[in-house]
Design an enzyme around this catalytic site. Structure first.
Site, PDB file in Angstrom:
ATOM      1  N   ASP A  51       0.847  -1.195   0.000  1.00  0.00           N
ATOM      2  CA  ASP A  51       0.000   0.000   0.000  1.00  0.00           C
ATOM      3  C   ASP A  51       0.884   1.248   0.000  1.00  0.00           C
ATOM      4  O   ASP A  51       0.604   2.213   0.697  1.00  0.00           O
ATOM      5  CB  ASP A  51      -0.923  -0.009   1.225  1.00  0.00           C
ATOM      6  CG  ASP A  51      -2.035   1.035   1.121  1.00  0.00           C
ATOM      7  OD1 ASP A  51      -2.411   1.390  -0.027  1.00  0.00           O
ATOM      8  OD2 ASP A  51      -2.514   1.512   2.162  1.00  0.00           O
TER       9      ASP A  51
ATOM     10  N   LYS B  60       2.085   4.637  -1.003  1.00  0.00           N
ATOM     11  CA  LYS B  60       1.469   5.820  -1.610  1.00  0.00           C
ATOM     12  C   LYS B  60       2.019   7.028  -0.871  1.00  0.00           C
ATOM     13  O   LYS B  60       2.613   6.880   0.216  1.00  0.00           O
ATOM     14  CB  LYS B  60      -0.045   5.769  -1.506  1.00  0.00           C
ATOM     15  CG  LYS B  60      -0.549   5.545  -0.086  1.00  0.00           C
ATOM     16  CD  LYS B  60      -2.046   5.415  -0.025  1.00  0.00           C
ATOM     17  CE  LYS B  60      -2.464   5.059   1.394  1.00  0.00           C
ATOM     18  NZ  LYS B  60      -3.867   4.858   1.564  1.00  0.00           N
TER      19      LYS B  60
ATOM     20  N   ASN C   8       1.532   7.545   2.866  1.00  0.00           N
ATOM     21  CA  ASN C   8       2.277   6.696   3.799  1.00  0.00           C
ATOM     22  C   ASN C   8       3.746   7.076   3.895  1.00  0.00           C
ATOM     23  O   ASN C   8       4.529   6.373   4.515  1.00  0.00           O
ATOM     24  CB  ASN C   8       2.180   5.230   3.380  1.00  0.00           C
ATOM     25  CG  ASN C   8       0.809   4.657   3.669  1.00  0.00           C
ATOM     26  OD1 ASN C   8       0.126   5.152   4.562  1.00  0.00           O
ATOM     27  ND2 ASN C   8       0.410   3.654   2.921  1.00  0.00           N
TER      28      ASN C   8
ATOM     29  N   ASP D 179       2.868   2.850   8.032  1.00  0.00           N
ATOM     30  CA  ASP D 179       1.629   2.099   7.793  1.00  0.00           C
ATOM     31  C   ASP D 179       1.840   0.763   7.100  1.00  0.00           C
ATOM     32  O   ASP D 179       1.544   0.590   5.919  1.00  0.00           O
ATOM     33  CB  ASP D 179       0.622   2.951   7.001  1.00  0.00           C
ATOM     34  CG  ASP D 179      -0.800   2.446   7.220  1.00  0.00           C
ATOM     35  OD1 ASP D 179      -0.952   1.381   7.845  1.00  0.00           O
ATOM     36  OD2 ASP D 179      -1.743   3.113   6.774  1.00  0.00           O
TER      37      ASP D 179
ATOM     38  N   THR E 105      -4.547   1.335  -2.616  1.00  0.00           N
ATOM     39  CA  THR E 105      -5.362   2.498  -2.938  1.00  0.00           C
ATOM     40  C   THR E 105      -5.444   2.587  -4.459  1.00  0.00           C
ATOM     41  O   THR E 105      -4.412   2.484  -5.114  1.00  0.00           O
ATOM     42  CB  THR E 105      -4.667   3.737  -2.335  1.00  0.00           C
ATOM     43  OG1 THR E 105      -4.421   3.441  -0.964  1.00  0.00           O
ATOM     44  CG2 THR E 105      -5.495   4.983  -2.455  1.00  0.00           C
TER      45      THR E 105
HETATM   46  P1  AMP Z   1      -2.567   6.952   9.779  1.00  0.00           P
HETATM   47  O1  AMP Z   1      -3.701   6.471  10.627  1.00  0.00           O
HETATM   48  O2  AMP Z   1      -1.305   6.167   9.975  1.00  0.00           O
HETATM   49  O3  AMP Z   1      -2.958   7.109   8.332  1.00  0.00           O
HETATM   50  O4  AMP Z   1      -2.201   8.433  10.303  1.00  0.00           O
HETATM   51  C1  AMP Z   1      -3.047   9.551  10.106  1.00  0.00           C
HETATM   52  C2  AMP Z   1      -2.208  10.773   9.936  1.00  0.00           C
HETATM   53  O5  AMP Z   1      -1.481  11.058  11.135  1.00  0.00           O
HETATM   54  C3  AMP Z   1      -1.144  10.663   8.860  1.00  0.00           C
HETATM   55  O6  AMP Z   1      -1.651  10.953   7.615  1.00  0.00           O
HETATM   56  C4  AMP Z   1      -0.097  11.664   9.329  1.00  0.00           C
HETATM   57  O7  AMP Z   1      -0.449  12.972   8.911  1.00  0.00           O
HETATM   58  C5  AMP Z   1      -0.196  11.598  10.831  1.00  0.00           C
HETATM   59  N1  AMP Z   1       0.829  10.701  11.363  1.00  0.00           N
HETATM   60  C6  AMP Z   1       0.761   9.346  11.445  1.00  0.00           C
HETATM   61  N2  AMP Z   1       1.850   8.835  12.006  1.00  0.00           N
HETATM   62  C7  AMP Z   1       2.663   9.885  12.289  1.00  0.00           C
HETATM   63  C8  AMP Z   1       3.976  10.009  12.876  1.00  0.00           C
HETATM   64  N3  AMP Z   1       4.652   8.923  13.286  1.00  0.00           N
HETATM   65  N4  AMP Z   1       4.502  11.241  12.996  1.00  0.00           N
HETATM   66  C9  AMP Z   1       3.813  12.311  12.576  1.00  0.00           C
HETATM   67  N5  AMP Z   1       2.585  12.275  12.028  1.00  0.00           N
HETATM   68  C10 AMP Z   1       2.011  11.078  11.877  1.00  0.00           C
END
Ligand code: AMP
Length: 437
Positions: free
Chosen positions: A154, A156, A159, A172, A194
């Site tokens: 996945d 993209k 991620n 992810d 996606t």
């Molecule tokens: P996810 O559920 O992994 O898609 O995370 C949602 C959003 O949270 C992502 O699109 C990022 O903008 C932010 N995010 C996720 N993990 C991190 C991380 N380790 N550090 C900073 N931002 C994060």
């Protein structure tokens, strides 16, 4: 006994809190102070947080247990934990630990301070040199993961996160497939990913190779970095799929001939002739300034080996914390064996000593296992059969598991030994919030 689990279960309602809607300032398990919301994903909210004792900044991904169980996401989450624990590369996002409360699961992750690469490209396409820099880091991470038997599936822009040095962190792995999930024909079979980044053979639903579909997605990512838009796009999904299956895209006029040639090798609709990761490294456009990151594969075990060593996996432990009261026995009614577990603050060696003491006083034979994690208790006439396992939960807590084989035609001695002797002794070892054992 193996190293401590990186799973902590909330132990004391008074000393901790769960993430609610307005969570800033909340201290989780007395360990992480939550700050602002960083993002919201399909199943999780991600918060910035600091480790109260070290001041280290981290990201905490909070998932609702109810949704995880209801949405059948257990396998997904478990897989994400298992995969992220195994990956140690400068361009893959690190998982530090997993916490659980009564209602939530928290992933404590490396913080990517720069946010999403997507937001950077959305401000304007990158130069070829900058595109190449990020592509080097992406391929380095992908190559490492593939050599470890992990395919992302996945990949993209969403991620791909950026750290404070503007370096890439691939995140992810929830949809990743390990080599173990490959069918006997050697191909993977779940359609995921996606639409805009999905390889044609995945859409054809005939099975695909994880490495090949990752290369295709990397091609889509490189195209977006250099062009500023997607190679295959249409508001009509069927039309988008059709374009993907035909490998139909146009290069923007500003791309160099070398990059065009490279992209057409990455976005080759035929997986057989598509460029491989090893060939990518040697490509003239790619190889400019590329330096291989050398990383050792640390403790890379299959899921089976891990569970054999540990007996319990991270998800079992999270499931234990179904309530704040950890002092009760947890009974596994779904098994033909009768399984009961307690959480104890005692030292494994002392617990084993207590078990031995009770058994020997009743003339029950104790056969200790070589790894020190368990023992079998056997009655002299085979009427008692109990396996005791002791597994580390946190630095201070252990899970003591008693598996009993119930015998219908027994003389009741086994049940009596359990009910009157061993179980009461184990109950004395049960951890209570505030215990300083
Ligand atoms: P996810 O559920 O992994 O898609 O995370 C949602 C959003 O949270 C992502 O699109 C990022 O903008 C932010 N995010 C996720 N993990 C991190 C991380 N380790 N550090 C900073 N931002 C994060």
């Amino acid at each position: 006994m193996r190293e401590a689990y990186d799973v902590t279960v909330e132990e004391d309602a008074a000393s901790s809190a769960t993430v609610g809607e307005a969570s800033s300032g909340v201290v989780l398990l007395g360990k992480y102070r939550l700050k602002e919301l960083l993002g919201v994903g399909a199943f999780a909210k991600v918060y910035h947080a600091t480790n109260v004792s070290t001041g280290q900044s981290v990201a905490i991904k909070a998932l609702s247990k109810r949704e995880v169980f209801r949405g059948g996401l257990m396998e997904h989450v478990e897989r994400e934990i298992s995969i992220m624990r195994r990956l140690h590369h400068p361009h893959t996002l690190k998982l530090f630990e997993v916490l659980a409360s009564k209602s939530k699961i928290y992933f404590v992750l490396e913080l990517a301070k720069g946010g999403e690469l997507f937001d950077k490209v959305a401000q304007g396409r990158f130069s070829e040199d900058l595109s190449r820099r990020y592509f080097h880091q992406l391929i380095s991470a992908v190559r490492y993961c593939h050599s470890a038997g992990v395919f992302h599936r996945d990949l993209k822009l969403d991620n791909l996160l950026i750290d404070e040095n503007m370096d890439l962190k691939v995140s992810d792995f929830g949809l990743s497939a390990l080599k173990d999930h490959v069918r006997p024909d050697g191909l993977l079979h779940t359609v995921c990913g996606t639409p805009a980044y999905v390889a044609p053979e995945m859409l054809a639903k005939k099975g695909y190779e994880g490495a090949k579909v990752d290369v295709w997605s990397c091609g889509v990512i490189l195209f977006v970095l250099a062009a500023g838009y997607l190679p295959f796009n249409d508001h009509n999904l069927a039309a988008m799929y059709w374009k993907i299956c035909r490998g139909q895209f146009r290069f923007p006029r500003w791309t160099s001939p070398e990059l065009r040639r490279f992209l057409s090798r990455l976005l080759d609709k035929n997986p057989e002739t598509r460029i491989t990761v090893d060939e990518i490294i040697r490509d003239p456009w790619f190889s400019k300034g590329y330096r291989e990151v050398r990383v050792q594969h640390k403790e890379f075990e299959s899921d089976h080996e891990q569970s054999r060593h540990r007996g319990l996996n991270a998800f079992d432990l999270i499931s234990f914390s179904s309530g704040l009261d950890m002092s009760g026995l947890f009974t596994d009614s779904g098994s033909s064996d009768c399984v009961e577990r307690i959480v104890s603050g005692g030292k494994p060696a002392n617990i084993m000593e207590k078990v031995e003491g009770v058994a020997k006083a009743e003339g029950v034979i104790v056969r200790k296992e070589a790894n020190g994690e368990g023992a079998k208790l056997e009655g002299q006439r085979g009427n008692i059969m109990i396996r005791i396992g002791i597994y580390r939960l946190t630095d201070k807590l252990v899970v003591v598991e008693a598996k009993r084989r119930e015998r219908r035609a027994g003389n009741g001695k086994g049940t009596k030994f359990w009910e009157d002797k061993l179980n009461p002794e184990l109950q004395r070892l049960v951890y209570k919030a505030g215990d300083q054992k």
